[in-house]
Design a protein around this motif. Structure first.
Motif, short mmCIF file in Angstrom:
data_model
loop_
_atom_site.label_atom_id
_atom_site.label_comp_id
_atom_site.label_asym_id
_atom_site.label_seq_id
_atom_site.Cartn_x
_atom_site.Cartn_y
_atom_site.Cartn_z
N LEU A 1 -10.56 18.20 -29.10
CA LEU A 1 -11.72 18.33 -28.87
C LEU A 1 -12.61 17.17 -28.95
CD1 LEU A 1 -14.20 20.42 -28.10
CD2 LEU A 1 -14.24 20.85 -30.31
N GLU A 2 -12.97 16.46 -28.02
CA GLU A 2 -13.65 15.16 -27.93
C GLU A 2 -15.04 15.74 -28.51
OE1 GLU A 2 -14.30 11.14 -25.87
OE2 GLU A 2 -13.75 12.82 -24.74
N VAL A 3 -15.91 15.24 -29.46
CA VAL A 3 -17.15 15.72 -29.71
C VAL A 3 -18.30 14.54 -29.53
CG1 VAL A 3 -18.78 16.52 -31.74
CG2 VAL A 3 -16.25 17.32 -31.38
N LEU A 4 -17.96 13.30 -29.84
CA LEU A 4 -18.59 12.22 -29.60
C LEU A 4 -17.99 11.21 -28.94
CD1 LEU A 4 -20.01 11.71 -33.22
CD2 LEU A 4 -21.23 13.14 -31.25
N ARG A 5 -18.56 10.35 -27.86
CA ARG A 5 -17.98 9.31 -27.25
C ARG A 5 -18.81 8.35 -27.03
NH1 ARG A 5 -16.46 11.17 -21.16
NH2 ARG A 5 -14.92 12.40 -22.25
N ASN A 6 -18.40 7.08 -27.66
CA ASN A 6 -18.88 5.90 -27.39
C ASN A 6 -20.45 5.84 -27.88
OD1 ASN A 6 -18.93 3.01 -27.10
ND2 ASN A 6 -19.58 3.40 -24.83
N LEU A 7 -20.74 6.52 -28.77
CA LEU A 7 -22.22 6.88 -29.23
C LEU A 7 -22.97 5.41 -29.91
CD1 LEU A 7 -23.81 10.12 -30.30
CD2 LEU A 7 -24.35 7.90 -31.38
N GLU A 8 -24.10 5.14 -29.40
CA GLU A 8 -24.71 3.95 -30.00
C GLU A 8 -26.06 4.25 -30.36
OE1 GLU A 8 -23.74 0.44 -29.94
OE2 GLU A 8 -21.69 0.80 -28.75
N SER B 1 -24.00 19.91 -29.00
CA SER B 1 -23.75 18.43 -28.73
C SER B 1 -23.09 17.44 -29.72
CB SER B 1 -24.98 18.11 -28.03
OG SER B 1 -25.79 18.07 -29.00
N GLY B 2 -23.10 17.91 -30.88
CA GLY B 2 -22.38 17.20 -31.87
C GLY B 2 -23.50 16.56 -32.87
N LYS B 3 -24.69 17.04 -33.01
CA LYS B 3 -25.60 16.50 -34.00
C LYS B 3 -25.21 16.59 -35.45
CE LYS B 3 -28.93 19.30 -32.10
NZ LYS B 3 -28.11 19.67 -31.04
N SER B 4 -24.53 17.86 -35.74
CA SER B 4 -24.17 18.01 -37.11
C SER B 4 -22.90 17.12 -37.27
CB SER B 4 -23.59 19.35 -37.08
OG SER B 4 -24.78 20.23 -36.97
N THR B 5 -22.04 16.82 -36.45
CA THR B 5 -20.71 16.23 -36.64
C THR B 5 -21.54 14.29 -36.92
OG1 THR B 5 -19.39 17.36 -35.14
CG2 THR B 5 -18.91 14.94 -35.61
N LEU B 6 -22.53 14.24 -36.08
CA LEU B 6 -23.06 12.89 -36.34
C LEU B 6 -23.68 12.79 -37.69
CD1 LEU B 6 -24.01 10.18 -35.06
CD2 LEU B 6 -26.14 11.30 -34.45
N PHE B 7 -24.13 13.77 -38.24
CA PHE B 7 -24.78 13.72 -39.49
C PHE B 7 -23.66 13.49 -40.52
CE2 PHE B 7 -29.45 15.00 -40.10
CZ PHE B 7 -29.72 14.01 -39.31
N ASN B 8 -22.52 14.21 -40.47
CA ASN B 8 -21.38 14.04 -41.08
C ASN B 8 -20.93 12.70 -41.19
OD1 ASN B 8 -21.29 16.98 -41.98
ND2 ASN B 8 -20.20 17.56 -40.41
N LEU B 9 -20.73 12.07 -40.04
CA LEU B 9 -20.41 10.62 -40.27
C LEU B 9 -21.23 9.90 -40.75
CD1 LEU B 9 -19.21 10.51 -36.42
CD2 LEU B 9 -17.98 11.09 -38.48
N VAL B 10 -22.63 9.79 -40.66
CA VAL B 10 -23.69 8.94 -41.19
C VAL B 10 -23.55 9.18 -42.93
CG1 VAL B 10 -26.14 8.47 -41.37
CG2 VAL B 10 -25.04 8.85 -39.17
N SER B 11 -23.36 10.45 -43.03
CA SER B 11 -23.36 10.75 -44.68
C SER B 11 -22.10 10.40 -45.28
CB SER B 11 -23.76 12.35 -45.11
OG SER B 11 -22.77 13.00 -44.39
N GLY B 12 -21.08 10.09 -44.51
CA GLY B 12 -19.91 9.70 -45.11
C GLY B 12 -18.87 11.01 -45.43
N LEU B 13 -19.21 11.99 -45.16
CA LEU B 13 -18.64 13.29 -45.09
C LEU B 13 -17.46 13.20 -44.21
CD1 LEU B 13 -21.26 15.83 -45.52
CD2 LEU B 13 -19.86 14.92 -47.59
N ASP B 14 -17.37 12.44 -43.34
CA ASP B 14 -16.44 12.38 -42.27
C ASP B 14 -16.35 11.10 -41.86
OD1 ASP B 14 -14.13 13.25 -40.85
OD2 ASP B 14 -15.15 14.89 -39.50
#
Length: 253
Positions: free
Chosen positions: A16-23, A40-53
């Motif tokens: 499952l591809e959630v984010l692609r080449n996001l800037e 659309s992956g907004k929660s996934t994005l927050f997990n990346l910014v917070s360092g949880l993933d």
């Protein structure tokens, strides 16, 4: 200075591809809103910014360092206030500091110093059940802000409130940001909220998400209720809506 830089980020979970080449770039003191279709992956994005993933590809930099929980550069406020019912409001707002090893007396003093600014003075000894929905959200934001992190992540903080309370809280947050100039990334489904609060609105495509348009909000600061009827406000709302509709049209075409 860039407080946050997201460079070519992709994220997949198995097939499952959630984010692609996001800037996405957020300057110091900027209020940025992220809006997109459901799923659309907004929660996934927050997990990346917070360092949880961690991203599958690309990089997330907070003050030029890779995002991580250990860096202590990001504070996150979820949609639900998550106040513990058995703790007083003061003890709830001091909890995040205590969890970081700050002594209880110091943590309570640092939180208490913000109560008047957050419209909560006099409620230090109250319990969450004694607060209105708006007051609970202010307490949750205070708990987030008291950490004094360079970047604040707000995940639909007013989504569970009724319409009138939500508008009051949006106006209150606009005023608070004007006074403190925090660096904020807000995830929301509310176009009006994004336009009122943000300097820039980043529109995501459906999954796999990428930023399809970055819209600068032309409204001057400070902002208030009168801006809701300004021609520039309506024009910006329309532009965000058209960008969102465009992503849906591309997905379903």
């Amino acid at each position: 200075m860039n407080s946050l830089r997201i460079e070519g980020v992709g994220k997949s979970f198995d097939q499952l591809e959630v984010l692609r080449n996001l800037e996405l770039t957020v300057e110091q003191g900027e209020f940025a809103a992220v809006i997109g279709p459901s799923g659309s992956g907004k929660s996934t994005l927050f997990n990346l910014v917070s360092g949880l993933d961690h991203p599958t590809s690309g990089q997330v930099l907070v003050e030029d360092e890779p995002a991580s929980v250990e860096s202590g550069k990001v504070a996150y406020m979820p949609q639900k206030d998550l106040l513990f019912p058995w703790r007083t409001v003061l003890d709830n707002t001091a909890l995040a500091l205590e969890a970081q090893g700050v002594r209880k007396r110091e943590a309570r003093a640092r939180a208490d110093a913000l109560f008047a600014d957050f419209g909560l003075d006099g409620f230090q000894k109250a319990y969450p059940s004694q607060l209105s929905g708006g007051m609970r959200q202010r307490a949750a934001l205070l708990r987030t802000v008291v950490l004094e992190r360079p970047v604040l992540l707000l995940d639909e903080p007013f989504g569970a409130l009724d319409s009138l309370t939500r508008t009051d809280m949006q106006l209150w947050l606009a005023d608070m940001w004007q006074r403190h100039r925090w660096t904020v990334v807000l995830v929301t489904h509310d176009i009006r909220e994004a336009v009122l609060l943000a300097d820039t609105v980043h529109v995501l495509s459906p999954r796999p998400a990428t930023v399809v348009e970055r819209i600068e909000v032309p409204l001057p600061r400070p902002r208030g209720a009168a801006d809701f009827t300004a021609p520039e406000f309506a024009a910006t709302e329309r532009r965000v809506l058209e960008a969102l509709r465009g992503t849906t049209a591309v997905k379903t075409a």
